[in-house]
Design a protein around this motif. Structure first.
Motif, PDB file in Angstrom:
ATOM      1  N   ASP A 187      -7.707  39.482 -31.135  1.00 45.35           N
ATOM      2  CA  ASP A 187      -7.238  40.474 -30.170  1.00 45.35           C
ATOM      3  C   ASP A 187      -7.679  41.868 -30.589  1.00 45.35           C
ATOM      4  O   ASP A 187      -8.667  42.035 -31.316  1.00 45.35           O
ATOM      5  N   GLU A 188      -6.930  42.866 -30.158  1.00 48.77           N
ATOM      6  CA  GLU A 188      -7.313  44.250 -30.441  1.00 48.77           C
ATOM      7  C   GLU A 188      -7.223  44.595 -31.917  1.00 48.77           C
ATOM      8  O   GLU A 188      -7.785  45.591 -32.358  1.00 48.77           O
ATOM      9  N   HIS A 189      -6.487  43.799 -32.709  1.00 45.24           N
ATOM     10  CA  HIS A 189      -6.474  43.998 -34.159  1.00 45.24           C
ATOM     11  C   HIS A 189      -7.747  43.395 -34.738  1.00 45.24           C
ATOM     12  O   HIS A 189      -7.735  42.311 -35.320  1.00 45.24           O
ATOM     13  N   GLU A 190      -8.807  44.100 -34.563  1.00 49.59           N
ATOM     14  CA  GLU A 190     -10.169  43.631 -34.807  1.00 49.59           C
ATOM     15  C   GLU A 190     -10.337  42.934 -36.157  1.00 49.59           C
ATOM     16  O   GLU A 190     -10.061  43.497 -37.198  1.00 49.59           O
ATOM     17  N   ALA A 191     -10.749  41.654 -36.119  1.00 49.78           N
ATOM     18  CA  ALA A 191     -11.231  40.912 -37.283  1.00 49.78           C
ATOM     19  C   ALA A 191     -10.191  40.694 -38.373  1.00 49.78           C
ATOM     20  O   ALA A 191     -10.546  40.469 -39.521  1.00 49.78           O
ATOM     21  N   GLN A 192      -8.889  40.709 -38.045  1.00 50.41           N
ATOM     22  CA  GLN A 192      -7.885  40.538 -39.099  1.00 50.41           C
ATOM     23  C   GLN A 192      -7.995  39.159 -39.762  1.00 50.41           C
ATOM     24  O   GLN A 192      -7.863  39.053 -41.000  1.00 50.41           O
ATOM     25  N   ILE A 193      -8.279  38.116 -38.986  1.00 50.53           N
ATOM     26  CA  ILE A 193      -8.447  36.789 -39.582  1.00 50.53           C
ATOM     27  C   ILE A 193      -9.758  36.716 -40.358  1.00 50.53           C
ATOM     28  O   ILE A 193      -9.848  36.047 -41.397  1.00 50.53           O
ATOM     29  N   GLN A 194     -10.772  37.404 -39.889  1.00 44.61           N
ATOM     30  CA  GLN A 194     -12.039  37.449 -40.628  1.00 44.61           C
ATOM     31  C   GLN A 194     -11.838  38.133 -41.975  1.00 44.61           C
ATOM     32  O   GLN A 194     -12.386  37.697 -42.998  1.00 44.61           O
ATOM     33  N   PHE A 195     -11.067  39.190 -42.006  1.00 48.47           N
ATOM     34  CA  PHE A 195     -10.731  39.848 -43.271  1.00 48.47           C
ATOM     35  C   PHE A 195     -10.035  38.858 -44.206  1.00 48.47           C
ATOM     36  O   PHE A 195     -10.348  38.787 -45.402  1.00 48.47           O
ATOM     37  N   ALA A 196      -9.064  38.115 -43.668  1.00 46.04           N
ATOM     38  CA  ALA A 196      -8.292  37.178 -44.493  1.00 46.04           C
ATOM     39  C   ALA A 196      -9.200  36.130 -45.124  1.00 46.04           C
ATOM     40  O   ALA A 196      -9.120  35.860 -46.333  1.00 46.04           O
ATOM     41  N   LEU A 197     -10.082  35.519 -44.333  1.00 47.16           N
ATOM     42  CA  LEU A 197     -10.961  34.480 -44.853  1.00 47.16           C
ATOM     43  C   LEU A 197     -11.997  35.038 -45.818  1.00 47.16           C
ATOM     44  O   LEU A 197     -12.352  34.391 -46.808  1.00 47.16           O
ATOM     45  N   GLU A 198     -12.478  36.250 -45.549  1.00 46.92           N
ATOM     46  CA  GLU A 198     -13.409  36.885 -46.490  1.00 46.92           C
ATOM     47  C   GLU A 198     -12.712  37.145 -47.823  1.00 46.92           C
ATOM     48  O   GLU A 198     -13.343  37.117 -48.875  1.00 46.92           O
ATOM     49  N   ARG A 199     -11.415  37.372 -47.783  1.00 47.99           N
ATOM     50  CA  ARG A 199     -10.631  37.582 -49.013  1.00 47.99           C
ATOM     51  C   ARG A 199     -10.384  36.273 -49.767  1.00 47.99           C
ATOM     52  O   ARG A 199      -9.952  36.297 -50.919  1.00 47.99           O
ATOM     53  N   GLY A 200     -10.609  35.131 -49.104  1.00 42.74           N
ATOM     54  CA  GLY A 200     -10.344  33.842 -49.736  1.00 42.74           C
ATOM     55  C   GLY A 200      -8.943  33.345 -49.495  1.00 42.74           C
ATOM     56  O   GLY A 200      -8.410  32.553 -50.288  1.00 42.74           O
ATOM     57  N   ILE A 201      -8.324  33.783 -48.396  1.00 43.27           N
ATOM     58  CA  ILE A 201      -6.955  33.412 -48.058  1.00 43.27           C
ATOM     59  C   ILE A 201      -6.981  32.478 -46.854  1.00 43.27           C
ATOM     60  O   ILE A 201      -7.654  32.769 -45.865  1.00 43.27           O
ATOM     61  N   PRO A 202      -6.261  31.349 -46.889  1.00 43.46           N
ATOM     62  CA  PRO A 202      -6.265  30.411 -45.747  1.00 43.46           C
ATOM     63  C   PRO A 202      -5.816  31.086 -44.462  1.00 43.46           C
ATOM     64  O   PRO A 202      -4.783  31.764 -44.427  1.00 43.46           O
ATOM     65  N   ALA A 203      -6.575  30.895 -43.384  1.00 41.88           N
ATOM     66  CA  ALA A 203      -6.244  31.534 -42.112  1.00 41.88           C
ATOM     67  C   ALA A 203      -7.014  30.858 -40.988  1.00 41.88           C
ATOM     68  O   ALA A 203      -8.070  30.254 -41.207  1.00 41.88           O
TER      69      ALA A 203
END
Length: 615
Positions: free
Chosen positions: A263-279
């Motif tokens: 949604d409008e919170h751009e790439a928050q799940i992409q940030f999480a996965l790039e960090r190595g956190i399950p999402a």
């Protein structure tokens, strides 16, 4: 030359001549044997010199069947893995492409468009999304898959090999996820900060004014029954932001499935996965989440603006479906949200619906910064349902609960509480991983199959996979494409990585067993694209998945999807039939991947940074 030959015969020197000729023939035979491995009539042999394979084993070894897969029903998963010392020295030998290749005629091209680098086919199908008649229930955030995507996604400019775990929890390369909107939008809330080449995650947020660890401890202090990493192992974080809550719970041996919509919170799940956190990307809209019934020990929602009262409370019915009997729902809100008129209405709706669902408020408090927290508990029996004055919402019929949650509409009913052993709480972690799962089939041979499955994968991983040409220290985000009972993930539990266990929709439903073991996963149909950003996994694994795949859809399409979600320098690790490996290996060749074959059944492919040239 003629005179020389006549002289040799006159001088009766032909014994010497024949000896010399025999030596020459013997030398030519040796020379051919040593070089034939590296010659091939297949032109791809010259263009892909980095592709390697073990040479065929001897005839005696060929008589033995490969270890069978540990899923279809787990009944054909019982043979022992190969001895770890057989052929391991042959991993790096070049292979004969005559025995490996399949004819291909693929002209790979880059996907076009300014947003191509982050393209998610089933969530970015703008033609369908724009034609939607209704968006009131988040229909535009749900899946709308195109028929087929045969282009490759470009890399973001300046893309680098991701920062390694555990450093990645706190900082990632900006160029890998160059999205500044969330940084600006949440700059006052300490979610994420841009610092030079990095995006830095301070561990703050609207709900975490004193840090995530303080907030996590605050929840346990509020309700001491919640013992992180013991009775509470599998958590869902709804509306997770950049997933710092789940990231810090990893320190307490808790695995958290963080989810939010694109949604409008751009790439928050992409940030999480790039960090190595399950999402994963998902939304509580009109369809059920792709999780099993009674799966999560605890569901968490901090400042989540979900319309809980939508459609009479269907979103809360969905949480009830996926929450384990006796499990907890922790909801927290800041003072500004408690005073907001809209959220007061949401809160009132929650009070009404949770009462109808027989959820009990087991804790309600505020912390020192004024954050309000309420913790509900789901009932462990159906007695409360039977005592309600009104049968609203009704209890679901058995036919309503047999469908897996894949493109399934949200229910207007409550799933019944299990009455057999499936209702009991799993053993405390880590015993939970190897104990018999409560949801395991009650059939007489089920426990024996589960035990053999666990031992099988323990041996496969230790004796085969740990010897494979994989740099396991670089592997953090792992996906098992057909997870079965989750044995592969269980065997990797001591490594600093996590596994997304996928149960394909056309295979037996074992996802509840996976959650009972203290692992996480989703349902998925591999004929379609995943709800995840590109370049988010380090390794994809499958076991006898591809041998029958082309009966449903094209193997090229699933390889395109693998290429989309796998990071450059990432791996595919496949056990399968030789026919399936030939098909898969040839497609990977055409993508300029390096490939290794071992024991004629294990394939390791490594993705390169190669991309087609732009037209």
């Amino acid at each position: 030359m003629t005179n020389l030959v006549e002289s040799l015969f006159k001088d009766r020197k032909y014994p010497f001549f024949f000896t010399l000729f025999a030596l020459l023939i013997w030398f030519m035979i040796l020379l051919y044997a040593n070089t034939s491995t590296f010659t091939s009539s297949d032109p791809k042999a010259f263009f892909y010199p980095d592709v390697k394979v073990q040479q065929p084993l001897d005839q005696h070894q060929h008589q033995h069947a490969p270890p069978p897969p540990l899923v279809e029903d787990s009944k054909d998963r019982q043979e022992q893995p190969p001895n770890r010392h057989e052929g391991l020295l042959h991993w790096e030998k070049a292979f004969d492409t005559n025995n490996f290749s399949v004819d291909l005629n693929i002209n790979w091209k880059l996907c076009k468009g300014v947003l191509a680098a982050d393209y998610i086919p089933c969530l970015d199908n703008m033609k369908v999304i724009k034609a939607l008649r209704n968006r009131r229930h988040m229909e535009h955030r749900e899946r709308h898959c195109p028929k087929s995507i045969r282009c490759l996604l470009p890399l973001p400019k300046g893309y680098k090999v991701p920062v390694a775990w555990p450093k990645s929890r706190d900082m990632i390369w900006y160029d890998n996820v160059p999205h500044p909107k969330l940084v600006e939008y949440k700059k006052e809330q300490n979610w994420v900060v841009k610092s030079g080449e990095y995006l830095v995650f301070p561990g703050g947020g609207t709900q975490f004014k004193d840090g995530v660890n303080h907030y996590i401890n605050f929840i346990q202090k509020t309700l001491p029954t919640i013992q992180w990493g013991e009775n509470i192992r599998v958590v869902l974080d709804a509306g997770c932001g950049v997933a710092s809550f789940g990231g810090y719970l990893l320190d307490k041996n808790v695995i958290t499935m963080s989810f939010a919509p694109k949604d409008e919170h751009e790439a928050q799940i992409q940030f999480a996965l790039e960090r190595g956190i399950p999402a994963t990307l998902s939304v509580i809209g009109t369809q059920k989440l792709t999780f099993p019934d009674n799966g999560f020990d605890l569901i968490h929602c901090a400042r989540c603006r979900v319309h809980w009262d939508a459609d009479g409370g269907k979103p809360l019915y969905e949480l009830n479906r996926i929450l384990r009997p006796g499990g907890f729902f922790a909801w927290s809100a800041t003072p500004v949200y408690r005073d907001d008129e809209r959220d007061q209405k949401v809160w009132n709706a929650m009070v009404r619906v949770t009462t109808e669902m027989c959820w009990t408020v087991v804790a309600k408090t505020f912390d020192s910064s004024g954050i309000g927290l309420v913790i509900y508990q789901k009932p462990t029996s159906s007695s409360c349902y039977e005592q309600r004055k009104k049968n609203n919402p009704p209890i679901c019929k058995s036919s309503d609960t047999k469908q897996i949650s894949w493109y399934t509409k949200l229910s207007s009913c409550l799933i019944p509480i299990p009455v057999d052993g499936a209702a009991r709480w799993p053993a405390p972690w880590p015993n939970r991983l190897t104990s018999l799962p409560p949801s395991l089939s009650s059939e007489s041979d089920a426990s024996d199959m589960f035990d053999k499955d666990t031992k099988h994968w323990s041996r496969i991983v230790s004796d085969i996979y740990m010897e494979a040409p994989i740099n396991w220290s670089s592997v953090r985000n792992v996906m098992d494409m057909n997870a079965g009972y989750g044995g592969f993930a269980a065997a990797l539990i001591d490594l600093p990585l996590w596994v997304m266990n996928v149960v394909p929709v056309d295979t037996p439903d074992t996802l509840s067993v996976i959650f009972d073991r203290g692992l996480i996963g989703i349902y998925h149909d591999w004929c379609e694209s995943l709800n995840t950003y590109p370049r988010t996994y380090d390794l994809l694994h499958s076991s006898f998945f591809f041998k029958n795949f082309d009966q449903r859809c094209d193997i090229v399409d699933v390889v395109v999807e693998i290429d989309r979600i796998l990071r450059p320098d990432g791996y595919v690790l496949v056990q399968d039939s030789m026919e399936a490996i030939r098909k898969l290996g040839s497609i990977l060749h055409s993508l300029h991947w390096s490939v290794t074959l071992y024991q004629n059944q294990f394939l390791v492919g490594r993705k390169s940074f190669w991309r087609p040239k732009r037209n």
